[in-house]
Design an enzyme around this catalytic site. Structure first.
Site, PDB file in Angstrom:
ATOM      1  N   ARG A  28      38.618 -28.406  27.585  1.00  0.00           N
ATOM      2  CA  ARG A  28      38.122 -27.035  27.777  1.00  0.00           C
ATOM      3  C   ARG A  28      38.847 -26.358  28.937  1.00  0.00           C
ATOM      4  O   ARG A  28      39.196 -25.185  28.857  1.00  0.00           O
ATOM      5  CB  ARG A  28      36.608 -27.019  28.015  1.00  0.00           C
ATOM      6  CG  ARG A  28      35.816 -27.371  26.765  1.00  0.00           C
ATOM      7  CD  ARG A  28      34.327 -27.407  27.016  1.00  0.00           C
ATOM      8  NE  ARG A  28      34.043 -28.379  28.073  1.00  0.00           N
ATOM      9  CZ  ARG A  28      33.137 -28.214  29.020  1.00  0.00           C
ATOM     10  NH1 ARG A  28      32.411 -27.115  29.085  1.00  0.00           N
ATOM     11  NH2 ARG A  28      32.930 -29.140  29.930  1.00  0.00           N
ATOM     12  N   ASN A  46      31.635 -27.301  24.424  1.00  0.00           N
ATOM     13  CA  ASN A  46      31.383 -28.507  23.648  1.00  0.00           C
ATOM     14  C   ASN A  46      30.257 -28.246  22.662  1.00  0.00           C
ATOM     15  O   ASN A  46      29.323 -27.502  22.964  1.00  0.00           O
ATOM     16  CB  ASN A  46      30.971 -29.658  24.567  1.00  0.00           C
ATOM     17  CG  ASN A  46      32.109 -30.172  25.416  1.00  0.00           C
ATOM     18  OD1 ASN A  46      33.278 -29.996  25.088  1.00  0.00           O
ATOM     19  ND2 ASN A  46      31.781 -30.812  26.515  1.00  0.00           N
TER      20      ASN A  46
END
Length: 103
Positions: A28, A46
């Site tokens: 990320r 997520n």
């Protein structure tokens, strides 16, 4: 109206569901860094099933380039984790998004 404003392409929105070993490995963070380099806004988060959802909006060429970076094999940008599949969806932009964040 400024001439440049009329020539500016309309922004697009891309939603990418990234499958593979992409949680807990800095994916990320890496995605956010690439999106900011490309001038995109949105988020990377997520999901409970182990994927990372990436929502990016901005110029079509920049969204396309982020998609390329997410799917690139092998990754020339040292992308963390291991991507096995990216499912992409396209749509129109949403108002009120002014940065790219990790969720």
């Amino acid at each position: 109206m400024d001439v440049n404003e009329t020539e500016r392409p309309a922004p697009v929105r891309g939603t990418f569901f990234v499958h593979g070993d992409v949680q807990g490995v800095g994916f990320r963070w890496w995605t956010r860094a690439r999106a900011l380099e490309l001038g995109l806004v949105g988020h990377a988060r997520n999901t409970v099933d182990g994927r990372v959802e990436v929502v990016a909006q901005g110029p079509a060429g920049a969204v396309d380039r982020l998609h390329e970076l997410l799917t690139e094999v092998p990754s020339t940008t040292r992308r963390p984790g291991r991507v096995t599949q990216v499912v992409a969806q396209r749509g129109g932009p949403r108002d009120g998004i002014d940065s790219f964040v990790e969720r």
